[in-house]
Design a protein around this motif. Structure first.
Motif, mmCIF file in Angstrom:
data_model
loop_
_atom_site.group_PDB
_atom_site.id
_atom_site.type_symbol
_atom_site.label_atom_id
_atom_site.label_comp_id
_atom_site.label_asym_id
_atom_site.label_seq_id
_atom_site.Cartn_x
_atom_site.Cartn_y
_atom_site.Cartn_z
ATOM 1 N N SER A 31 0.810 -1.225 0.000
ATOM 2 C CA SER A 31 0.000 0.000 0.000
ATOM 3 C C SER A 31 0.841 1.271 0.000
ATOM 4 O O SER A 31 0.307 2.360 -0.226
ATOM 5 C CB SER A 31 -0.931 0.003 1.218
ATOM 6 N N PRO A 152 -4.194 -0.800 4.592
ATOM 7 C CA PRO A 152 -4.331 0.313 3.640
ATOM 8 C C PRO A 152 -4.877 1.585 4.283
ATOM 9 O O PRO A 152 -4.500 2.700 3.897
ATOM 10 C CB PRO A 152 -5.313 -0.241 2.592
ATOM 11 N N VAL A 153 -5.776 1.422 5.258
ATOM 12 C CA VAL A 153 -6.314 2.584 5.969
ATOM 13 C C VAL A 153 -5.193 3.262 6.754
ATOM 14 O O VAL A 153 -5.057 4.492 6.757
ATOM 15 C CB VAL A 153 -7.459 2.163 6.916
ATOM 16 N N SER A 156 -3.043 5.126 4.257
ATOM 17 C CA SER A 156 -3.696 6.293 3.665
ATOM 18 C C SER A 156 -3.811 7.455 4.651
ATOM 19 O O SER A 156 -3.861 8.614 4.258
ATOM 20 C CB SER A 156 -5.086 5.917 3.138
ATOM 21 N N ILE A 157 -3.822 7.147 5.955
ATOM 22 C CA ILE A 157 -3.938 8.197 6.975
ATOM 23 C C ILE A 157 -2.565 8.753 7.363
ATOM 24 O O ILE A 157 -2.382 9.967 7.501
ATOM 25 C CB ILE A 157 -4.656 7.653 8.228
ATOM 26 N N VAL A 160 1.169 10.278 3.946
ATOM 27 C CA VAL A 160 0.560 11.191 2.975
ATOM 28 C C VAL A 160 1.574 12.264 2.598
ATOM 29 O O VAL A 160 2.195 12.884 3.464
ATOM 30 C CB VAL A 160 -0.707 11.859 3.558
ATOM 31 N N ASN A 262 -10.398 8.067 -3.509
ATOM 32 C CA ASN A 262 -9.098 7.752 -2.925
ATOM 33 C C ASN A 262 -8.862 6.253 -3.131
ATOM 34 O O ASN A 262 -9.351 5.418 -2.374
ATOM 35 C CB ASN A 262 -9.082 8.106 -1.433
ATOM 36 N N VAL A 264 -6.253 4.286 -2.840
ATOM 37 C CA VAL A 264 -5.540 3.547 -1.792
ATOM 38 C C VAL A 264 -6.486 3.223 -0.640
ATOM 39 O O VAL A 264 -6.491 2.111 -0.110
ATOM 40 C CB VAL A 264 -4.327 4.352 -1.280
ATOM 41 N N ASP A 265 -7.309 4.186 -0.256
ATOM 42 C CA ASP A 265 -8.267 3.954 0.822
ATOM 43 C C ASP A 265 -9.301 2.903 0.421
ATOM 44 O O ASP A 265 -9.707 2.079 1.239
ATOM 45 C CB ASP A 265 -8.961 5.263 1.188
ATOM 46 N N MET A 266 -9.726 2.917 -0.854
ATOM 47 C CA MET A 266 -10.728 1.956 -1.314
ATOM 48 C C MET A 266 -10.222 0.520 -1.313
ATOM 49 O O MET A 266 -11.019 -0.425 -1.334
ATOM 50 C CB MET A 266 -11.214 2.325 -2.718
ATOM 51 N N LYS A 268 -9.263 -1.039 1.027
ATOM 52 C CA LYS A 268 -9.750 -1.720 2.233
ATOM 53 C C LYS A 268 -10.925 -2.630 1.897
ATOM 54 O O LYS A 268 -11.147 -3.648 2.566
ATOM 55 C CB LYS A 268 -10.149 -0.701 3.300
#
Length: 406
Positions: A31, A152-153, A156-157, A160, A262, A264-266, A268
């Motif tokens: 990720s 991945p969450v 993504s948090i 960045v 997003n 990368v976030d998706m 999940k």
């Protein structure tokens, strides 16, 4: 029987925790591709190198399997955890050496994950009735999937990059500041797990033979079983499927021209599909044969991917969700392939596990090749289309290859 089940319950819980750990690390590494691409300004081939450096470590799986026959499962697990700690602590200062300096540290904790992987799978396989081994592996892989959904969450948090002009990259100091917190935290958590594991008592399974079962004649070496090699190829191609989807999903979304997503976030939802599928698989594999389930999953994944491609130009949002939904069918491929490949091996299971785990380098080899195809053709769909070949082989392995013994 109940006493034996109770005896193995705690070790199974410990193994599930380790599956969670290396599942998180594996998916987190994958990720980080988007972050690293922006931070270092990478092209389509360079951006796949985190997979190459990470999964390339699996080439050491056979030596690791041989090592485990000498030092045992627990010492192997401790060695793997120590390497993970060293790799994560080294990652931040390694950024001073640029992108490849950072990747060199990735390769260190990757070797640690390899040791855990090779030790954990046959250990779980041996903890109880062979008839429910696939179900146990799916249970531990379900915890692995919980981790892959969270990772991945997490990325993504916490990882960045600030808004950059076209062609602009981040100075190494800025990258270190972004990376230091998450990577030091994972290293510290793994260090705590290492210390706990050091004081735990795990039963050492000397042989995969069970009490009360008549002695069975085995070949002189794991290398002489055709289904081990065919299973190893199945894992090689499966890695192209699992990691191929997650690695190329951001580019697939961009190619559709859909804004406000997003990617990368998706991811999940993709890893969440693997988690749900593995939870269901715990029960499904107690009723249906692993070979049948693998066949259904390979065909199901191919159908969803084909539908995603067909609808990409007319219904892009539906295409995106179908692309992610392949995770549901990919969910129990790994434990089922592993189980089918380790059948009827007895005392050769540790080395066979190393042979099979070596093929995880499929992610290190296949994703860069797919990246080359994408760069040469300008089409992410053509690159990901290679997965149809991989799916076809898994059907062959399930129906024919896994049954070959001579």
């Amino acid at each position: 029987m109940n006493n034996q089940q109770n005896k193995y319950l705690f070790p199974l819980v410990v193994m599930a925790a380790l599956f969670f750990l290396f599942g998180f690390i594996t998916t987190m590494n994958n990720s980080t591709i988007s972050f690293l691409t922006q931070a270092f300004g990478l092209d389509d081939v360079q951006r796949q190198l985190p997979n190459t450096f990470f999964f390339g470590a699996y080439i050491l799986s056979v030596p690791v399997g041989i090592m485990l026959t000498k030092i045992g499962y627990k010492n192997g697990i401790l060695t793997g955890l120590a390497l993970i700690v060293a790799g994560f602590f080294a990652s931040v200062p390694a950024i001073s050496g640029g992108y490849y300096g950072f990747l060199s540290a990735v390769s260190v904790f990757a070797v640690g994950v390899v040791v855990l992987q090779v030790a954990a799978a046959p250990y779980v396989n041996a903890l109880g009735d062979p008839k429910t081994a696939a179900s146990r592996l799916t249970l531990t892989n379900a915890l692995n999937s919980v981790a892959t959904t969270i990772a991945p969450v997490f990325v993504s948090i916490l990882l960045v990059t600030p808004t950059l002009a076209e062609g602009e990259t981040l100075p190494y100091k800025a990258i270190r500041e972004i990376v230091s917190g998450p990577y030091f935290a994972i290293g510290a958590i793994t260090l705590v797990i290492l210390l706990i594991m050091f004081f735990l008592k795990l039963p050492e399974i000397k042989s995969e033979e069970k009490e009360g079962v008549a002695a069975k004649t085995y070949k002189s070496s794991a290398f002489k079983y055709p289904h081990v090699w065919l299973g190893s190829l199945a894992i090689f191609l499966y890695m192209g499927i699992e990691i191929g989807i997650s690695s190329f999903f951001p580019d697939f979304v961009r190619s559709l021209g859909v804004e406000g997503i997003n990617a990368v976030d998706m991811l999940k939802f993709y890893w969440g599909g693997l988690m749900v599928g593995r939870l269901l698989g715990i029960f499904i594999l107690r009723k249906y044969s692993p070979a049948l389930i693998l066949t259904i999953c390979a065909i199901g994944g191919a159908v969803l991917l084909a539908a995603s491609f067909v609808l990409s130009s007319t219904m892009p949002l539906v295409a995106i969700w179908l692309f992610l939904a392949t995770g549901l069918f990919h969910s129990i491929m790994w434990p089922v392939i592993y189980n089918l490949s380790l059948e009827d091996l007895g005392p050769h299971a540790k080395i066979a596990s190393g042979i099979i785990a070596t093929s995880v380098i499929g992610a290190a080899i296949l994703t860069p090749i797919m990246g080359v195809v994408q760069k040469a053709t300008g089409s992410v769909i053509l690159a990901v289309g290679a997965l149809f070949i991989y799916y076809a082989y898994l059907v062959f392995f399930a129906q024919k290859g896994s049954k070959i013994r001579t």
